[in-house]
Design an enzyme around this catalytic site. Structure first.
Site, short mmCIF file in Angstrom:
data_model
loop_
_atom_site.label_atom_id
_atom_site.label_comp_id
_atom_site.label_asym_id
_atom_site.label_seq_id
_atom_site.Cartn_x
_atom_site.Cartn_y
_atom_site.Cartn_z
N HIS A 21 0.40 -0.89 -0.13
CA HIS A 21 -0.10 0.13 0.21
C HIS A 21 0.56 1.17 -0.22
O HIS A 21 0.21 2.57 0.14
CB HIS A 21 -1.14 0.04 1.00
CG HIS A 21 -1.88 0.93 1.13
ND1 HIS A 21 -2.24 1.22 -0.23
CD2 HIS A 21 -3.04 1.27 1.50
CE1 HIS A 21 -3.78 2.45 0.32
NE2 HIS A 21 -4.33 2.04 1.62
N ASP A 26 -2.47 1.69 -4.09
CA ASP A 26 -3.38 2.58 -3.94
C ASP A 26 -4.29 1.99 -4.10
O ASP A 26 -4.79 0.27 -4.72
CB ASP A 26 -4.04 3.91 -4.35
CG ASP A 26 -2.68 4.73 -4.39
OD1 ASP A 26 -2.27 4.88 -3.66
OD2 ASP A 26 -3.07 5.98 -5.36
#
Length: 405
Positions: A376, A380
């Site tokens: 992450h 995204d």
């Protein structure tokens, strides 16, 4: 004349190995290029061959010891022409991993000498650095500021690293069996833990209706095998589906290097393979340039090499994305762990008939859960979810994979 047996180069990012097995004993005849000792790294097992013909005169490292690249393993007496009968004492290695630690003297600090630039000399003096502990990467082995900084960073990390927690001592049970972890198993454990500690790892899930893919595979399986000499499996479809998604979302094919994001304009797809020694991930290089048949043949070849312990370093290095098929073991759902420094891994699972809604009707369809674990820090949630939807669309309409849309 004695000739050294040394640890060869072990491949990309591999610096140590464990001495797994000596094939010869002191006093045995050896022929040039004959395997003498087997080394086990965190990735593969490899044999070290004799550099010359002669007699094995010395074994300097015992089985189970950890050695670095270019370390001395033993010696061959090239001038000897007949085997000697070694005594039991001679058969014992000169030292073991434990005695090495105790007997090796701590290197004394060396005087700071040229060629050191003023800036490097100042860093060395201010931080009380033993030059013998640093390897220079500059021209002619010259020490650079980057070398000193990397050493200081590593020293600081070691000083701040918490001591490992150990369980309280307990009485041994005669029904227990204690077995030393192999280098491969230890490295797997380290890498998996490092992935969890380093990456901001999340997993997103979806399910795939495998009806169309199963029908296509059933329709063309026999002709495919006759024409191409390869079995038409599921993995080639998953590789093609992931390639299409990776091209649309290149950040999933990227990696973090310091403060930079490195985008890979090539697609080396790792395919996880379970072996008796542990999980290994051989790589399909430039998978986007391979046909379905070439992918299936290559996967079959790499799988056989993995199970036979015959994978080479080049078979394992450089992957940009990984696919893991837990479905072959019956897994219904899992969260695969990233294979650093990669930023994405797709988990496949078993196909199971389940009731689903289609056009207002409840029907039974062969369904598979798929999971994408991603870093992450650079990927995204929107990109990860849409990536997995792209994979799902390709698998549910496999004709799209054939025409590239």
């Amino acid at each position: 004349m004695s000739v050294d047996i040394k640890v060869p180069a072990l491949g990309e990012s591999v610096t140590t190995a464990e001495v797994a097995k000596w094939f010869k004993r002191v006093g045995d005849d050896i022929t040039e290029d004959e395997p003498v000792v087997e080394l086990e790294t965190d990735k593969v097992t490899l044999e070290v061959n004799a550099p010359v013909t002669g007699i094995l005169s010395e074994i300097l490292v015992d089985e189970g010891a950890e050695v670095e690249v270019n370390a001395l393993l033993g010696r061959i007496d090239e001038s000897a022409t007949a085997a000697v009968t070694p005594s039991e004492t001679a058969r014992e290695p000169a030292f073991s991993a434990e005695t090495t630690t105790e007997l090796d003297p701590v290197p004394e600090p060396v005087a700071i000498q040229a060629p050191l630039s003023p800036a490097v000399r100042k860093m060395v003096e201010e931080n009380d650095i033993n030059l013998a502990a640093i390897r220079g990467t500059g021209k002619d082995g010259r020490l650079t500021k980057g070398d000193v900084k990397a050493f200081l960073d590593a020293r600081a990390a070691a000083e701040t690293r918490p001591a490992p927690r150990r369980s309280a001592p307990r009485a041994p049970d005669e029904r227990e069996e204690r077995v030393r972890m192999s280098s491969l198993r230890r490295r797997i454990a380290e890498r998996l833990k490092d992935a969890q500690n380093t990456a901001a790892m999340l997993t997103t899930f979806n399910d795939v209706d495998m009806s169309a893919l199963l029908k296509m595979r059933q329709r063309y399986r026999d002709n495919f095998e006759k024409r191409h000499g390869a079995r038409l499996g599921f993995m080639s479809f998953f590789v093609k589906a992931c390639l299409a998604a990776l091209k649309e979302f290149p950040v999933v094919n990227a990696e973090i290097d310091g403060d930079d994001i490195v985008y890979k304009n090539f697609y080396h797809i790792g395919v996880a393979v379970g072996t008796e020694q542990g999980l290994v991930v051989p790589v399909l290089r430039d998978a986007d340039e391979l046909s379905f048949a070439e992918i299936e043949r290559k996967i079959s070849e790499l799988g056989a090499k993995a199970r036979d312990g015959a994978l080479a370093m080049e078979d394992l290095a450089g992957g940009t994305f990984t696919i893991s098929n837990g479905g072959v073991y019956g897994s219904m759902l899992s969260t695969p762990i990233l294979n650093p420094p990669q930023s994405g891994i797709l988990g496949m699972h078993r196909i199971e008939d389940r009731p689903v809604a289609r056009d207002g009707q409840v029907v039974i369809r062969p369904m598979m859960y798929v999971a994408l674990s991603y870093d992450h820090r650079i990927v995204d949630g929107r990109e990860a979810v849409t990536f997995l939807v792209k994979v799902k669309e390709g698998l549910e309409d496999p004709e799209r994979l054939l025409i590239g849309v």
